[in-house]
Write an enzyme that holds these catalytic residues in place. Structure first.
Site, PDB file in Angstrom:
ATOM      1  N   MET A 260      29.460  44.243  43.947  1.00  0.00           N
ATOM      2  CA  MET A 260      28.223  43.649  44.455  1.00  0.00           C
ATOM      3  C   MET A 260      26.949  44.239  43.840  1.00  0.00           C
ATOM      4  SD  MET A 260      29.454  41.275  46.165  1.00  0.00           S
ATOM      5  CE  MET A 260      28.049  40.549  47.011  1.00  0.00           C
TER       6      MET A 260
ATOM      7  N   HIS B  58      33.652  34.282  39.903  1.00  0.00           N
ATOM      8  CA  HIS B  58      32.654  33.768  40.852  1.00  0.00           C
ATOM      9  C   HIS B  58      33.263  32.602  41.635  1.00  0.00           C
ATOM     10  CE1 HIS B  58      28.688  33.082  42.468  1.00  0.00           C
ATOM     11  NE2 HIS B  58      28.891  31.789  42.276  1.00  0.00           N
TER      12      HIS B  58
HETATM   13  C1  GRF Z   1      35.720  36.893  45.330  1.00  0.00           C
HETATM   14  O1  GRF Z   1      35.543  35.704  46.046  1.00  0.00           O
HETATM   15  C2  GRF Z   1      35.034  36.809  44.002  1.00  0.00           C
HETATM   16  O2  GRF Z   1      34.951  35.506  43.502  1.00  0.00           O
HETATM   17  C3  GRF Z   1      33.631  37.304  44.324  1.00  0.00           C
HETATM   18  O3  GRF Z   1      33.839  38.321  45.259  1.00  0.00           O
HETATM   19  C4  GRF Z   1      35.023  38.070  46.003  1.00  0.00           C
HETATM   20  C5  GRF Z   1      35.842  39.320  46.002  1.00  0.00           C
HETATM   21  O4  GRF Z   1      36.903  39.269  46.905  1.00  0.00           O
HETATM   22  N1  GRF Z   1      32.971  37.753  43.126  1.00  0.00           N
HETATM   23  P1  GRF Z   1      38.024  40.414  46.916  1.00  0.00           P
HETATM   24  O5  GRF Z   1      37.330  41.740  47.189  1.00  0.00           O
HETATM   25  O6  GRF Z   1      38.695  40.395  45.584  1.00  0.00           O
HETATM   26  O7  GRF Z   1      38.933  40.042  48.035  1.00  0.00           O
END
Ligand code: GRF
Length: 211
Positions: free
Chosen positions: A90, A109
């Site tokens: 993030m 994404h």
């Molecule tokens: C996913 O939906 C990805 O597309 C976005 O963040 C989310 C991460 O989910 N960038 P996780 O931590 O892999 O479960």
């Protein structure tokens, strides 16, 4: 190929990469490091359970965002990382870092870019009322979710979808698509020509792989 996965959250995409690629000897991918900016990230627990080296780099311990990025870069170097895979990371990486890893930095994404860029691609798509959204894997450039697209797969929005039900189908696609793209990059099949991404020895039906 030695890769690092950078994740801030639960790490379900990391888990898919572990299960599909890292744990299989016939695959060309080794996860050399899982790095998070959040000590409580589920991704770190998943890394520990898989015996993968993990590190926490917290932004608040660095005076500037460039210093934070440099700490990440040093950690990637120390683990001999060749490809950086963002999976729910993030923090926005600064231009100097992005330039250094140009063509070696992937992100996933949960929407069909350039639609619904930003932190809430699934919620934004539901609120807008689109009938089709999906998943994008792209190389990272200096913008937010603007880099060259490697693969996209559509997901249809159903009339009775909530954010949760749509997220479930999008994540299922992500978990199949991301390992397939990382495999193709590790095999040296993915070439960047300006903004266009080309695949050596033919196109891959990402939609077939991911559904
Ligand atoms: C996913 O939906 C990805 O597309 C976005 O963040 C989310 C991460 O989910 N960038 P996780 O931590 O892999 O479960």
């Amino acid at each position: 190929m030695r890769i690092a996965v950078l994740a801030s959250g639960s790490g379900t995409n990391l888990q898919a990469l572990i299960d599909t690629l890292h744990l299989s000897e016939s695959e060309p991918v080794h996860i050399a490091l899982v790095l998070s900016d959040r000590p409580s990230a589920g991704a770190l627990r998943r890394a520990r359970e898989a015996g993968i080296p993990r590190e926490v780099v917290s932004a608040r311990e660095y005076a500037t965002r460039d210093a934070f990025d440099e700490a990440i870069g040093a950690s990637l170097d120390a683990h001999g990382v060749q490809l950086v895979v963002l999976a729910g990371f993030m923090m926005i990486l600064q231009p100097a870092f992005v330039r250094r890893f140009a063509g070696r930095l992937l992100n996933i994404h949960p929407a069909l870019l350039p639609a619904f860029a930003g932190a809430d691609g699934i919620g934004d798509a539901i609120r807008y009322g689109v009938k089709v959204t999906g998943v994008t894997v792209h190389f990272v450039d200096e913008g937010v979710d603007t880099g060259p697209v490697v693969a996209q797969v559509p997901v249809f929005v159903q009339a009775d979808d909530t954010e949760e039900t749509l997220a479930e189908r999008i994540h299922a696609v992500e978990h199949r698509l991301y390992p397939a793209v990382v495999r193709a990059v590790a095999q040296g099949r993915v070439r960047l020509e300006g903004r266009r991404v080309r695949l050596d020895s033919g196109e891959i039906r990402w939609d077939v792989i991911a559904t």
